[in-house]
Scaffold this active site. Structure first.
Site: not given
Ligand code: GDP
Ligand code: IMO
Ligand code: MG
Length: 429
Positions: A13, A16, A40-41, A224
């Site tokens: 998170d 990416k 979840g991207h 991840q």
């Molecule tokens: P990922 O799994 O690495 O793709 O990240 P996620 O999408 O799960 O979580 C990142 C969250 O931060 C999402 O809600 C993005 O829309 C948000 N986000 C990404 N870059 C920024 C930033 O520079 N500032 C803020 N405030 N939010 C951001």
């Molecule tokens: P993105 O790509 C954050 C965490 C779960 C748990 C552990 C194992 O959005 O960054 P699993 O279901 O993979 O067996 O769970 O890994 N986890 C993540 N945490 N971002 C993710 O993906 C994750 N994918 C798995 O919360 O701790």
């Molecule tokens: Mg994510």
């Protein structure tokens, strides 16, 4: 020609999705190489938010997207994602998405085992996403998996499923005190998925390597983060795949010589979803404030993300494990208004200073982070597009991260939108 791997350097998170969407402009192809719909991207384009779990984050830029052999794919989730994208005005024909025939298929028993195991573990649970990821990778390793190539072969699929179910049903009912499965409803359901997805299934390694030969740019999208890696993460509180950059090759079917550089995504502070150690976690109002301001809720499960200070011990280790060429610092804007900031520069355990991230969970639990304090900034950074225009103390914070990681910062993200970005160096240049 340039082929770049993007990975998370913390516990996932890091942002990416936003950065892959941004940089996909400069690539013809975007490839996921591991994980599944535990990811979840998030992409935010023209104020509209898209969350992708399986389809690579280059899809909104109209790029050709690939689901590599290293993934575990829940076909129902993938189909739902394709339908959603179509409804939102992005129909995805088979020439825009290619699924590896070797990728493994998540079955209903994988999800049920994932849930039942977590319940049985009680307070020792991992806090998985419950999507069946671990049980599917487990079947891959023990050679009881079903790949897409098997799914689209009706006779083979039927035979294999009945053999597998014998064992799964025994384990589910006798050990996990859960319910068993009948083969026919699964066959009916998965035959429909096979029919729908068949046009997308192909030899992804062969196609990607042809793209490379013809001089196209490839972006490899990690899911991840480094500390969720099955080998290098905080085991057993990890996911079931290798999340580090090296796995881009194995999980997509390309050789190491195809990779030109690695971009490591670093959130400006640290978050973690699920259980497991987190040395710099803030269980106070500062942590709550960052959680709220950063809207730190899991994009897959909606769980609150745990928040803490930036950990440079983790980052240094991540730079080494992934061979990071340059970083992207995300969510800098979330720290706007903090009076002072802390960065962990080392740990102390048993009166001794540790400069490396410890492997033992026991040592990790006893570690006391050693912090360096830096002054914060009051101004909002979200409208800023040039590094030199950032508040002095924000520049100082970023420059300190560069020093501690010994890695240049290529990009700074100051908001979720594609344009809310400061580009110092485009990795494709
Ligand atoms: P990922 O799994 O690495 O793709 O990240 P996620 O999408 O799960 O979580 C990142 C969250 O931060 C999402 O809600 C993005 O829309 C948000 N986000 C990404 N870059 C920024 C930033 O520079 N500032 C803020 N405030 N939010 C951001
Ligand atoms: P993105 O790509 C954050 C965490 C779960 C748990 C552990 C194992 O959005 O960054 P699993 O279901 O993979 O067996 O769970 O890994 N986890 C993540 N945490 N971002 C993710 O993906 C994750 N994918 C798995 O919360 O701790
Ligand atoms: Mg994510």
């Amino acid at each position: 020609m340039s082929n770049i791997v993007i990975i998370g350097t913390q516990w996932g998170d890091e942002g990416k999705g936003k950065i892959v969407d941004l940089l996909a402009e400069y690539a013809e192809n975007v490839v996921r190489f591991q994980g599944g719909n535990n990811a979840g991207h998030t992409m935010v384009v023209n104020n509209r938010q898209f969350i992708s779990h399986l389809v690579p984050s280059g899809i909104l830029q109209g790029k050709t997207c690939f689901i590599g052999n290293g993934l575990v794919v829940d076909p129902a989730v993938l189909i739902e994602e394709l339908d959603d994208l179509e409804k939102q005005g992005f129909p995805i024909p088979p020439d825009k998405l290619k699924i590896s025939e070797q990728a493994h298929v998540i079955m209903p028993y994988h999800r049920r085992i994932d849930h039942a195991r977590e319940i049985k573990k009680g307070k020792n649970k991992i806090g998985t996403t419950g999507r069946g990821i671990g049980p599917c990778y487990e079947d891959k390793a023990t050679r009881r998996g079903i790949r897409f190539v098997d799914l689209i072969d009706p006779e083979f699929f039927k035979d294999r499923l009945s053999t597998i179910l014998e064992e799964k049903n025994f384990y589910l009912t006798q050990y996990l005190q859960s319910e068993s499965f009948e083969p026919q409803p699964i066959l009916d359901e998965y035959t429909q998925y096979a029919d729908r997805l068949a046009p997308y299934i192909t030899n992804v390694s062969a196609v990607i390597n042809r793209c490379i030969k013809s001089g196209q740019n490839i972006l490899f999208e990690g899911a991840q983060g480094t500390y969720l890696d099955i080998d290098h993460g905080t085991y057993p509180y990890v996911t079931s795949s290798n999340t580090v950059a090296g796995n881009a090759c194995c999980g997509a079917g390309v050789g190491p010589t195809a990779i030109d550089s690695v971009v490591g995504i670093v959130k400006a502070y640290t978050t973690r979803v699920g259980e497991g150690p987190f040395p710099t976690e803030l269980s106070d109002e500062t942590g709550d404030a960052i959680q709220k301001k950063g809207a730190e809720f899991g994009a897959t499960t909606g769980r609150k993300r745990r928040c803490g200070w930036l950990d440079a011990v983790m980052l240094r280790n991540a730079m080494r494990l992934n061979g990071v060429s340059g970083t992207v610092i995300t969510k800098l804007d979330v720290l706007d208004g903090q009076e002072s900031l802390k960065i962990c520069t080392g740990y102390e355990a048993d009166g001794q200073r540790l400069d490396e991230f410890p492997v033992s969970l026991k040592v990790l639990a006893d570690c006391l982070p050693q912090y360096e304090a830096l002054p914060g900034w009051a101004e909002s950074t979200s409208g800023i597009r040039r590094f030199e225009d950032l508040p002095f103390n924000a520049q100082r914070y970023l420059e300190r991260i560069e020093e501690l990681t010994e890695t240049p910062i290529y990009i700074v993200s100051v908001g979720p939108g594609r344009e809310e970005t400061i580009i110092r160096k485009n990795p494709f240049d």
